[in-house]
Design an enzyme around this catalytic site. Structure first.
Site, PDB file in Angstrom:
ATOM      1  N   TRP A 131       0.860  -1.189   0.108  1.00 38.32           N
ATOM      2  CA  TRP A 131      -0.554  -0.131   0.295  1.00 38.32           C
ATOM      3  C   TRP A 131       1.256   0.917  -0.004  1.00 38.32           C
ATOM      4  O   TRP A 131       1.690   1.459   0.709  1.00 38.32           O
ATOM      5  CB  TRP A 131      -0.867  -0.630   1.314  1.00 38.32           C
ATOM      6  CG  TRP A 131      -2.262   0.930   1.104  1.00 38.32           C
ATOM      7  CD1 TRP A 131      -1.865   2.054   1.106  1.00 38.32           C
ATOM      8  CD2 TRP A 131      -3.652   0.359   0.884  1.00 38.32           C
ATOM      9  NE1 TRP A 131      -2.988   2.261   1.056  1.00 38.32           N
ATOM     10  CE2 TRP A 131      -3.715   1.664   1.185  1.00 38.32           C
ATOM     11  CE3 TRP A 131      -4.301  -0.683   0.858  1.00 38.32           C
ATOM     12  CZ2 TRP A 131      -5.485   1.470   1.379  1.00 38.32           C
ATOM     13  CZ3 TRP A 131      -5.685  -0.757   0.534  1.00 38.32           C
ATOM     14  CH2 TRP A 131      -6.617   0.475   0.674  1.00 38.32           C
TER      15      TRP A 131
ATOM     16  N   HIS B 111     -10.385   5.379   9.962  1.00 37.87           N
ATOM     17  CA  HIS B 111      -9.201   4.473  10.214  1.00 37.87           C
ATOM     18  C   HIS B 111      -7.320   4.446   9.879  1.00 37.87           C
ATOM     19  O   HIS B 111      -7.396   3.277  10.463  1.00 37.87           O
ATOM     20  CB  HIS B 111      -9.551   4.007   8.191  1.00 37.87           C
ATOM     21  CG  HIS B 111      -9.576   2.439   7.650  1.00 37.87           C
ATOM     22  ND1 HIS B 111      -9.943   2.076   7.558  1.00 37.87           N
ATOM     23  CD2 HIS B 111      -8.271   1.475   7.361  1.00 37.87           C
ATOM     24  CE1 HIS B 111      -9.730   0.152   7.202  1.00 37.87           C
ATOM     25  NE2 HIS B 111      -8.786   0.692   7.006  1.00 37.87           N
TER      26      HIS B 111
HETATM   27  C1  DLZ Z   1      -7.443   0.170   4.053  1.00 31.94           C
HETATM   28  C2  DLZ Z   1      -6.477   0.214   4.093  1.00 31.94           C
HETATM   29  C3  DLZ Z   1      -6.102   2.053   3.921  1.00 31.94           C
HETATM   30  C4  DLZ Z   1      -7.784   2.851   3.904  1.00 31.94           C
HETATM   31  N1  DLZ Z   1      -5.397   2.998   4.030  1.00 31.94           N
HETATM   32  C5  DLZ Z   1      -4.443   2.134   4.510  1.00 31.94           C
HETATM   33  C6  DLZ Z   1      -2.929   2.993   4.158  1.00 31.94           C
HETATM   34  O1  DLZ Z   1      -2.856   4.233   3.768  1.00 31.94           O
HETATM   35  N2  DLZ Z   1      -1.277   2.161   4.035  1.00 31.94           N
HETATM   36  C7  DLZ Z   1      -1.475   1.079   4.506  1.00 31.94           C
HETATM   37  O2  DLZ Z   1      -0.227   0.736   4.803  1.00 31.94           O
HETATM   38  N3  DLZ Z   1      -2.513   0.338   4.371  1.00 31.94           N
HETATM   39  C8  DLZ Z   1      -3.583   0.774   4.418  1.00 31.94           C
HETATM   40  N4  DLZ Z   1      -5.256   0.181   4.025  1.00 31.94           N
HETATM   41  C9  DLZ Z   1      -5.156  -1.259   4.120  1.00 31.94           C
HETATM   42  C10 DLZ Z   1      -4.479  -1.533   5.549  1.00 31.94           C
HETATM   43  O3  DLZ Z   1      -3.427  -2.014   6.045  1.00 31.94           O
HETATM   44  C11 DLZ Z   1      -4.988  -3.270   6.021  1.00 31.94           C
HETATM   45  O4  DLZ Z   1      -4.667  -4.071   4.584  1.00 31.94           O
HETATM   46  C12 DLZ Z   1      -5.996  -3.439   5.185  1.00 31.94           C
HETATM   47  O5  DLZ Z   1      -7.180  -3.418   6.043  1.00 31.94           O
HETATM   48  C13 DLZ Z   1      -6.901  -5.719   4.525  1.00 31.94           C
HETATM   49  O6  DLZ Z   1      -6.214  -5.896   6.488  1.00 31.94           O
END
Ligand code: DLZ
Length: 160
Positions: free
Chosen positions: A31, A97
């Protein structure tokens, strides 16, 4: 009064302990990969510059920062590494979140540091926007990945 920002990665390379013979696991989130890849590469570059062999660095990717807990946990429990670096980037959005992920990862990685004998380095960038993340992943405020590597070198060198 505004705080003056400086390059957070300024460190004296000659004072960083050698990582020769040390094994390091790096787990990084996909991500915000523009940021996490730059952090990961910064960490690798700094480890190599300080004596760690390329084959002694193991990489594992996970989908998001929340999964860093599991990934780091698996690396720690494998007993293969002298240190584990967890790298992710969470950017604040319109909902709470952000807070839940940051809190979860912080607690999870903290628990690993308490429960096991492998130092886990906290390479989670938590920013209000993309620009702040870019500034800290090779931009004007340095590269937090470099800092994680230097931190790992110090933690591994200590005779606990
Ligand atoms: C869902 C999500 C969101 C909204 N934002 C981020 C982020 O900014 N950075 C990140 O590394 N991961 C994000 N995730 C994904 C969550 O870390 C995770 O992969 C999901 O909630 C599934 O467990």
């Amino acid at each position: 009064m505004a705080t003056e920002l400086h390059n957070l990665s300024d460190y004296d390379a000659t004072k960083a302990p050698s990582g020769k013979g040390k094994k390091i696991g790096i787990v990084y989130a996909e991500w915000n990969s523009e940021i996490t890849y730059a952090l990961r590469d910064g960490a690798i570059e700094t480890l190599l510059a300080n004596g760690v062999e390329k084959e002694d660095i193991a990489l594992a990717s996970v989908p998001g920062s929340f999964e860093l807990i599991y990934g780091a946990s698996q690396m720690v429990k494998s007993n293969k590494y002298d240190s584990v670096i967890a790298i992710g980037c969470v950017i604040r959005g319109d909902t709470p979140h952000f807070d839940y992920i940051c809190e979860g990862v912080t607690q999870g990685l903290s628990q690993l540091n308490i429960l096991y004998n492998t130092p886990v380095i906290f390479g989670l960038i938590t920013t209000n926007n993309l620009l702040q993340a870019q500034e800290r992943s090779g931009g004007r405020l340095g590269n937090k990945g470099d800092e994680c590597a230097v931190t790992a070198l110090h933690m591994m060198a200590q005779d606990w």
